[in-house]
Design a protein around this motif. Structure first.
Motif, PDB file in Angstrom:
ATOM      1  N   MET A   1       5.089  -3.292  -5.476  1.00  0.00           N
ATOM      2  CA  MET A   1       4.068  -2.598  -4.689  1.00  0.00           C
ATOM      3  C   MET A   1       3.456  -3.532  -3.646  1.00  0.00           C
ATOM      4  O   MET A   1       3.232  -3.143  -2.493  1.00  0.00           O
ATOM      5  CB  MET A   1       2.979  -2.059  -5.615  1.00  0.00           C
ATOM      6  CG  MET A   1       1.845  -1.345  -4.903  1.00  0.00           C
ATOM      7  SD  MET A   1       0.646  -0.616  -6.043  1.00  0.00           S
ATOM      8  CE  MET A   1       1.495   0.876  -6.509  1.00  0.00           C
ATOM      9  N   LEU A   2       3.191  -4.774  -4.043  1.00  0.00           N
ATOM     10  CA  LEU A   2       2.671  -5.767  -3.100  1.00  0.00           C
ATOM     11  C   LEU A   2       3.687  -6.047  -2.002  1.00  0.00           C
ATOM     12  O   LEU A   2       3.325  -6.159  -0.815  1.00  0.00           O
ATOM     13  CB  LEU A   2       2.330  -7.057  -3.849  1.00  0.00           C
ATOM     14  CG  LEU A   2       1.814  -8.220  -3.009  1.00  0.00           C
ATOM     15  CD1 LEU A   2       0.514  -7.850  -2.306  1.00  0.00           C
ATOM     16  CD2 LEU A   2       1.615  -9.462  -3.869  1.00  0.00           C
ATOM     17  N   ALA A   3       4.959  -6.157  -2.370  1.00  0.00           N
ATOM     18  CA  ALA A   3       6.015  -6.392  -1.383  1.00  0.00           C
ATOM     19  C   ALA A   3       6.102  -5.246  -0.386  1.00  0.00           C
ATOM     20  O   ALA A   3       6.313  -5.461   0.816  1.00  0.00           O
ATOM     21  CB  ALA A   3       7.360  -6.571  -2.091  1.00  0.00           C
ATOM     22  N   GLN A   4       5.930  -4.016  -0.867  1.00  0.00           N
ATOM     23  CA  GLN A   4       5.950  -2.862   0.031  1.00  0.00           C
ATOM     24  C   GLN A   4       4.763  -2.893   0.998  1.00  0.00           C
ATOM     25  O   GLN A   4       4.898  -2.541   2.175  1.00  0.00           O
ATOM     26  CB  GLN A   4       5.928  -1.573  -0.781  1.00  0.00           C
ATOM     27  CG  GLN A   4       7.204  -1.289  -1.533  1.00  0.00           C
ATOM     28  CD  GLN A   4       7.073  -0.073  -2.429  1.00  0.00           C
ATOM     29  OE1 GLN A   4       6.844  -0.192  -3.628  1.00  0.00           O
ATOM     30  NE2 GLN A   4       7.220   1.101  -1.844  1.00  0.00           N
TER      31      GLN A   4
ATOM     32  N   TRP B   1      -2.668   1.897   1.041  1.00  0.00           N
ATOM     33  CA  TRP B   1      -2.552   2.617  -0.224  1.00  0.00           C
ATOM     34  C   TRP B   1      -1.935   1.720  -1.300  1.00  0.00           C
ATOM     35  O   TRP B   1      -2.397   1.694  -2.447  1.00  0.00           O
ATOM     36  CB  TRP B   1      -1.700   3.867  -0.021  1.00  0.00           C
ATOM     37  CG  TRP B   1      -1.483   4.681  -1.260  1.00  0.00           C
ATOM     38  CD1 TRP B   1      -0.350   4.750  -2.018  1.00  0.00           C
ATOM     39  CD2 TRP B   1      -2.438   5.553  -1.898  1.00  0.00           C
ATOM     40  NE1 TRP B   1      -0.521   5.593  -3.076  1.00  0.00           N
ATOM     41  CE2 TRP B   1      -1.805   6.104  -3.037  1.00  0.00           C
ATOM     42  CE3 TRP B   1      -3.751   5.920  -1.619  1.00  0.00           C
ATOM     43  CZ2 TRP B   1      -2.441   6.999  -3.887  1.00  0.00           C
ATOM     44  CZ3 TRP B   1      -4.391   6.811  -2.477  1.00  0.00           C
ATOM     45  CH2 TRP B   1      -3.736   7.338  -3.581  1.00  0.00           C
ATOM     46  N   ASN B   2      -0.911   0.961  -0.925  1.00  0.00           N
ATOM     47  CA  ASN B   2      -0.254   0.070  -1.882  1.00  0.00           C
ATOM     48  C   ASN B   2      -1.151  -1.098  -2.282  1.00  0.00           C
ATOM     49  O   ASN B   2      -1.132  -1.532  -3.437  1.00  0.00           O
ATOM     50  CB  ASN B   2       1.055  -0.460  -1.294  1.00  0.00           C
ATOM     51  CG  ASN B   2       2.148   0.599  -1.283  1.00  0.00           C
ATOM     52  OD1 ASN B   2       2.110   1.544  -2.052  1.00  0.00           O
ATOM     53  ND2 ASN B   2       3.107   0.435  -0.400  1.00  0.00           N
TER      54      ASN B   2
ATOM     55  N   TYR C   1       2.561   2.177 -11.404  1.00  0.00           N
ATOM     56  CA  TYR C   1       3.036   1.892 -10.048  1.00  0.00           C
ATOM     57  C   TYR C   1       3.785   3.097  -9.473  1.00  0.00           C
ATOM     58  O   TYR C   1       3.517   3.540  -8.347  1.00  0.00           O
ATOM     59  CB  TYR C   1       3.936   0.658 -10.065  1.00  0.00           C
ATOM     60  CG  TYR C   1       4.958   0.620  -8.963  1.00  0.00           C
ATOM     61  CD1 TYR C   1       4.568   0.601  -7.618  1.00  0.00           C
ATOM     62  CD2 TYR C   1       6.317   0.617  -9.254  1.00  0.00           C
ATOM     63  CE1 TYR C   1       5.523   0.580  -6.602  1.00  0.00           C
ATOM     64  CE2 TYR C   1       7.264   0.596  -8.251  1.00  0.00           C
ATOM     65  CZ  TYR C   1       6.863   0.587  -6.926  1.00  0.00           C
ATOM     66  OH  TYR C   1       7.805   0.577  -5.925  1.00  0.00           O
ATOM     67  N   LEU C   2       4.726   3.639 -10.233  1.00  0.00           N
ATOM     68  CA  LEU C   2       5.503   4.779  -9.755  1.00  0.00           C
ATOM     69  C   LEU C   2       4.623   5.995  -9.509  1.00  0.00           C
ATOM     70  O   LEU C   2       4.804   6.718  -8.514  1.00  0.00           O
ATOM     71  CB  LEU C   2       6.596   5.127 -10.768  1.00  0.00           C
ATOM     72  CG  LEU C   2       7.761   4.147 -10.892  1.00  0.00           C
ATOM     73  CD1 LEU C   2       8.698   4.574 -12.010  1.00  0.00           C
ATOM     74  CD2 LEU C   2       8.517   4.023  -9.576  1.00  0.00           C
ATOM     75  N   CYS C   3       3.669   6.211 -10.407  1.00  0.00           N
ATOM     76  CA  CYS C   3       2.775   7.356 -10.271  1.00  0.00           C
ATOM     77  C   CYS C   3       1.892   7.213  -9.032  1.00  0.00           C
ATOM     78  O   CYS C   3       1.763   8.154  -8.234  1.00  0.00           O
ATOM     79  CB  CYS C   3       1.918   7.473 -11.528  1.00  0.00           C
ATOM     80  SG  CYS C   3       0.932   8.975 -11.622  1.00  0.00           S
ATOM     81  N   TRP C   4       1.295   6.037  -8.855  1.00  0.00           N
ATOM     82  CA  TRP C   4       0.401   5.792  -7.713  1.00  0.00           C
ATOM     83  C   TRP C   4       1.170   5.859  -6.398  1.00  0.00           C
ATOM     84  O   TRP C   4       0.762   6.542  -5.457  1.00  0.00           O
ATOM     85  CB  TRP C   4      -0.276   4.440  -7.874  1.00  0.00           C
ATOM     86  CG  TRP C   4      -1.202   4.094  -6.743  1.00  0.00           C
ATOM     87  CD1 TRP C   4      -0.869   3.475  -5.558  1.00  0.00           C
ATOM     88  CD2 TRP C   4      -2.609   4.358  -6.667  1.00  0.00           C
ATOM     89  NE1 TRP C   4      -1.970   3.332  -4.762  1.00  0.00           N
ATOM     90  CE2 TRP C   4      -3.052   3.863  -5.413  1.00  0.00           C
ATOM     91  CE3 TRP C   4      -3.523   4.946  -7.527  1.00  0.00           C
ATOM     92  CZ2 TRP C   4      -4.383   3.951  -5.015  1.00  0.00           C
ATOM     93  CZ3 TRP C   4      -4.850   5.033  -7.138  1.00  0.00           C
ATOM     94  CH2 TRP C   4      -5.266   4.544  -5.893  1.00  0.00           C
TER      95      TRP C   4
END
Length: 349
Positions: free
Chosen positions: A141-144, A197-198, A222-225
């Motif tokens: 998520m941080l990488a995204q 958002w991420n 993570y997937l849900c958010w």
């Protein structure tokens, strides 16, 4: 052209221009897009390292995981993008197919390939796959969040024009790039929406990381958010990958949100009923491994994971069990013989 001009007038940032090319290497241009993507990968690896000791994953295993996840993640992201854009006619030869330096990576392809790689490598190395997913997920998520700024550098992945009446008008982004016309127009900065958002999701999951109720919970969060946010943000974009009239990323985002959310609820219910330890040989059971100090023996933690995997796959073989029983029997007989000998010698004395 290789130049991008942007502005954020609602934030007081007027027009400024920069090159898409960061530098040249052996006469080949290296784009900011690629540089920023790699910075995101590095951030994800650092995050995984910081979480690895808590999850009982050795550094050597982490390095192996990193190599395979990065390789197959990029391969999956590119393959997903190519397969969903075959009808565009842009792939005339093999070089066009592998030309990731020109952009064209689909995050969902990377997530799918990366997750599959984690499962396979974890099973081979007998590491708790759910702990590894927890360790890796928030870092992705941080990488995204970082990687979306590669889209900014390219002047791409923006949304529809923003009308004056829109509540997000103050965030409007003016852009002129290889992906727009020669006149500046103002669009939804969807790259910025997703990045913010991420970041928010990463902070929330990080704060709750140690409070997880079962292994795999942080990965599901993570997937849900991410799925929930992407489901709405994708609706604003003009460059969505389509299957018929459906936006692929929007459908996948909604699916991730629903499935991951349902799994979180189901696992919490099972935990409250005391039934969670019956699934996957107890691999879902939290709390996670304690933080291992530098120099502590990590072998005990790995041995515990091996025992759990033996439970999952049915334990040791019957031959091994028979050998253990025979050995124990022989030792018992030897002890009895020694005892009898000592008694006779005592009586003779």
């Amino acid at each position: 052209m290789n130049m991008t001009t942007v502005s954020f007038p609602g934030l007081g940032i007027e027009n400024f221009s920069f090159s898409r090319v960061a530098f040249e290497l052996f006469g080949k241009p290296i784009y900011w897009y690629g540089v920023i993507i790699m910075l995101g990968v590095v951030a994800a690896v650092v995050h995984a390292y910081l979480r690895s000791k808590r999850e009982g994953v050795k550094t050597d295993d982490l390095l192996d995981l990193t190599i395979f996840i990065v390789f197959f993640g990029v391969l999956g992201a590119r393959l997903y993008y190519v397969l969903t854009t075959l009808n565009t006619g842009r792939y005339e030869n093999f070089v066009d197919v592998i030309a990731i330096w020109d952009g064209g990576l689909a995050i969902y392809g990377g997530i799918i390939a990366g997750a599959a790689t984690i499962v396979v490598v974890s099973l081979i190395k007998k590491i708790n796959v759910f702990r590894v997913l927890d360790m890796v997920g928030p870092g992705v998520m941080l990488a995204q969040a970082i990687g979306r700024w590669g889209n900014f550098a390219n002047g791409e992945a923006f949304g529809y024009p923003v009308p004056d009446s829109n509540p997000l008008y103050f965030l409007r982004m003016g852009v002129i790039s290889d992906f727009t016309g020669s006149e500046m127009q103002y669009y939804h900065p969807t790259f910025l929406y997703e990045s913010l958002w991420n970041i928010i999701g990463f902070v929330i999951i990080s704060l709750l990381y140690k409070k997880k109720k079962f292994n795999g919970q942080n990965a599901l969060m993570y997937l849900c958010w991410y799925g929930f946010g992407r489901m709405f943000i994708e609706a604003l974009r003009t460059d969505s990958l389509l299957v018929g009239s459906f936006r692929i990323s929007q459908v996948v985002g909604a699916t991730c949100f629903v499935v991951a959310g349902a799994l979180i609820v189901a696992c919490l219910i099972l935990k409250n009923k005391g039934k969670l330890d019956t699934l996957f040989g107890g691999l879902l059971v939290a709390p996670p491994a304690p933080l291992l100090a530098e120099g502590e023996n990590e072998a005990s933690e790995v041995e515990t994971e091996d025992d759990q995997y033996e439970n999952v796959f049915g334990g040791g073989s019957e031959e091994e069990d028979t050998e253990d029983e025979d050995t124990a029997g022989e030792e018992t007989l030897n002890e009895e013989k020694i005892t009898d000998t000592e008694v006779r010698e005592s009586e003779e004395f």
